[in-house]
Design a protein around this motif. Sequence first.
Motif, short mmCIF file in Angstrom:
data_model
loop_
_atom_site.label_atom_id
_atom_site.label_comp_id
_atom_site.label_asym_id
_atom_site.label_seq_id
_atom_site.Cartn_x
_atom_site.Cartn_y
_atom_site.Cartn_z
N PRO A 52 0.54 -1.32 0.13
CA PRO A 52 0.27 -0.02 -0.39
C PRO A 52 0.79 1.31 -0.22
O PRO A 52 2.32 1.35 0.06
N GLY A 53 0.09 2.78 -0.78
CA GLY A 53 0.94 3.17 -0.94
C GLY A 53 2.02 3.23 -1.47
O GLY A 53 2.91 4.38 -2.14
N HIS A 54 1.75 2.56 -3.06
CA HIS A 54 2.58 2.93 -3.80
C HIS A 54 2.02 3.31 -5.50
O HIS A 54 0.79 2.33 -5.76
N LEU A 55 2.70 3.52 -6.21
CA LEU A 55 2.12 3.39 -7.42
C LEU A 55 2.85 2.45 -8.30
O LEU A 55 4.36 2.84 -8.40
N TYR A 56 2.47 1.57 -9.07
CA TYR A 56 2.93 0.10 -9.47
C TYR A 56 2.47 0.23 -11.50
O TYR A 56 1.66 1.49 -11.90
N PHE A 57 3.90 0.63 -12.05
CA PHE A 57 3.56 0.93 -13.72
C PHE A 57 3.91 -0.09 -14.25
O PHE A 57 5.33 -0.49 -14.36
N THR A 60 9.60 0.70 -18.72
CA THR A 60 10.79 0.70 -20.26
C THR A 60 11.58 1.10 -19.58
O THR A 60 12.79 0.56 -21.26
N GLN A 61 12.56 1.91 -18.95
CA GLN A 61 13.99 2.10 -18.54
C GLN A 61 14.62 1.06 -19.20
O GLN A 61 15.74 1.35 -18.97
N GLU A 62 14.26 -0.70 -17.99
CA GLU A 62 15.09 -1.69 -17.81
C GLU A 62 14.83 -2.04 -18.86
O GLU A 62 15.60 -3.30 -18.25
N GLY A 63 13.88 -2.13 -20.09
CA GLY A 63 13.76 -3.40 -20.67
C GLY A 63 12.96 -4.17 -20.62
O GLY A 63 12.48 -4.61 -19.30
N ALA A 64 11.69 -4.73 -21.31
CA ALA A 64 11.01 -6.05 -21.28
C ALA A 64 10.46 -6.01 -20.14
O ALA A 64 9.17 -6.63 -20.15
N GLY A 65 9.30 -4.07 -20.26
CA GLY A 65 8.46 -3.76 -19.79
C GLY A 65 8.15 -4.92 -18.55
O GLY A 65 7.14 -4.53 -18.05
N ARG A 66 9.10 -4.57 -17.36
CA ARG A 66 8.80 -4.85 -15.93
C ARG A 66 8.28 -3.95 -14.90
O ARG A 66 8.56 -2.43 -15.07
N VAL A 67 7.52 -4.49 -14.52
CA VAL A 67 7.01 -3.39 -13.54
C VAL A 67 7.53 -2.62 -12.64
O VAL A 67 8.32 -3.94 -11.43
N ALA A 68 7.79 -1.81 -11.90
CA ALA A 68 8.12 -1.08 -11.40
C ALA A 68 7.17 -0.39 -10.01
O ALA A 68 6.33 -0.33 -10.44
N ARG A 69 7.72 0.07 -9.37
CA ARG A 69 6.91 0.73 -8.29
C ARG A 69 7.62 2.14 -7.48
O ARG A 69 8.73 2.37 -8.03
N VAL A 70 6.66 3.30 -7.47
CA VAL A 70 7.28 4.41 -6.41
C VAL A 70 6.09 4.75 -5.64
O VAL A 70 5.08 4.61 -5.42
N PRO A 71 6.53 5.53 -4.70
CA PRO A 71 5.76 6.11 -3.56
C PRO A 71 4.59 6.90 -4.30
O PRO A 71 4.67 8.07 -5.61
N VAL A 72 3.27 6.74 -3.63
CA VAL A 72 2.13 7.79 -4.30
C VAL A 72 2.31 9.04 -3.93
O VAL A 72 2.16 9.35 -4.52
N ALA A 334 6.85 5.05 -18.63
CA ALA A 334 5.88 4.56 -17.69
C ALA A 334 4.51 4.43 -18.61
O ALA A 334 4.34 4.97 -19.58
N SER A 335 3.68 3.44 -18.30
CA SER A 335 2.84 3.11 -18.42
C SER A 335 1.72 2.63 -17.40
O SER A 335 2.54 1.88 -16.20
N SER A 336 0.93 2.10 -18.03
CA SER A 336 -0.09 0.89 -16.49
C SER A 336 -0.58 1.31 -15.68
O SER A 336 0.61 0.89 -14.47
N PRO A 337 -0.26 2.67 -15.07
CA PRO A 337 -0.38 3.49 -13.76
C PRO A 337 -1.27 2.49 -13.18
O PRO A 337 -2.00 2.30 -13.40
N ALA A 338 -1.64 2.12 -11.35
CA ALA A 338 -2.07 2.11 -11.22
C ALA A 338 -1.15 2.44 -9.29
O ALA A 338 -0.68 2.07 -9.19
N ALA A 339 -2.40 3.24 -8.62
CA ALA A 339 -2.23 2.82 -7.10
C ALA A 339 -2.54 1.71 -6.35
O ALA A 339 -4.08 1.51 -6.40
N VAL A 340 -1.37 1.42 -5.26
CA VAL A 340 -2.34 0.46 -4.82
C VAL A 340 -2.22 1.25 -2.87
O VAL A 340 -1.36 1.31 -2.45
N ARG A 341 -3.73 0.60 -2.88
CA ARG A 341 -4.05 1.98 -1.10
C ARG A 341 -3.73 1.02 -0.11
O ARG A 341 -3.84 -0.36 -0.43
#
Length: 341
Positions: A52-57, A60-72, A334-341
């Motif tokens: 919770p409290g993170h934005l997932y997306f 494309t910076q690391e290649g292969a379209g891996r899912v990453a996250r940052v704080p919301v 980045a694309s496909s943003p999703a905020a996990v609350r």
Amino acid sequence: MTLTPPEASTRTRVVAVVAAAALLAAVAVTYTVRAVQRAEPVASGSEFALDPGHLYFRSTQEGAGRVARVPVSGAGPRTPRTPDGPSCERFHAAAGTALCLLRRPGIPPKSYAVVLDGKLREKRRVALTGIPNRARVSASGRMLSWTMFTTGDSYAGGDSSFSTRTSILDTRTGYLVKNMEEIPLTIEGRRHHSPDVNYWGVTFARDDNRFYATVSTKGRTHLVQGDMREWRARALRENVECPSLSPDNTRLAFKKRVRGGTRNPWRLYVLDLRTMREHPLAEHRSVDDQAAWLDDDTLAYALPEREGRSTRKQDVWTVRADGTGRPALRVRGASSPAAVR
């Protein structure tokens, strides 16, 4: 027996052909294995999870379209990201459940919807046909939906040159609706029957029963409200695409066609479900995305990295839902943003 020169030549050619075939087969197997390994949604470590409290997306910076996250909260384009998630073409997550749409290379290519748990471990895989386009998880994590392009790869033409297939999965019961076109549809008070019906962009209410989606038929797009238990849907209004329900369930963000053709056809709007009044957002660029709510006041969406150029790279932007303020760049590449609350 001693071989004559012609016999020896024939035997040599046969051996050469067999060896070449074996080499080609080995190369093909190696390529296939490596391609599958690249496409598999495997997290790199147990520390990467749905927190919770993170934005997932999809990064494309690391290649292969891996899912990453940052704080919301407080995160900006320079905030370091954690890039250890699965590789996906489209991604969405909520409440300990994630949906990863992936595509494997091959002849023909294969696509899958992969259901992941809170630690991004695979729970279920559904084979699909077409190109991944939209993915959504309900706020409770129970209901999942995805849309695939089965013909064409864009909505921008404004005609019937594309075809979609949208599915719904109830993770609690395991029941899978393979194609939403089966749902009885009512438009202008009458049961609608047409072979050109296409659904896309599903968004679920908090009760996991009511949902909204776009339906296209007879050259027009409609916002529909659906009922899972009653298994029916009815059109509410026209010119609404890719709806996204706010966390408080009172508003829908959507993209509205403001001009014909394929050049900058859409603009983001918000619809108040109590008054059925809509207003445009401060984002004036054309957004071809199903916007995601970070909270009840802020929307996130993807835009091409370089406006006006043909590129698959995107950035995630945010804008206020009340129509005020200015768009802000949130995450680069980045694309496909999703905020996990």
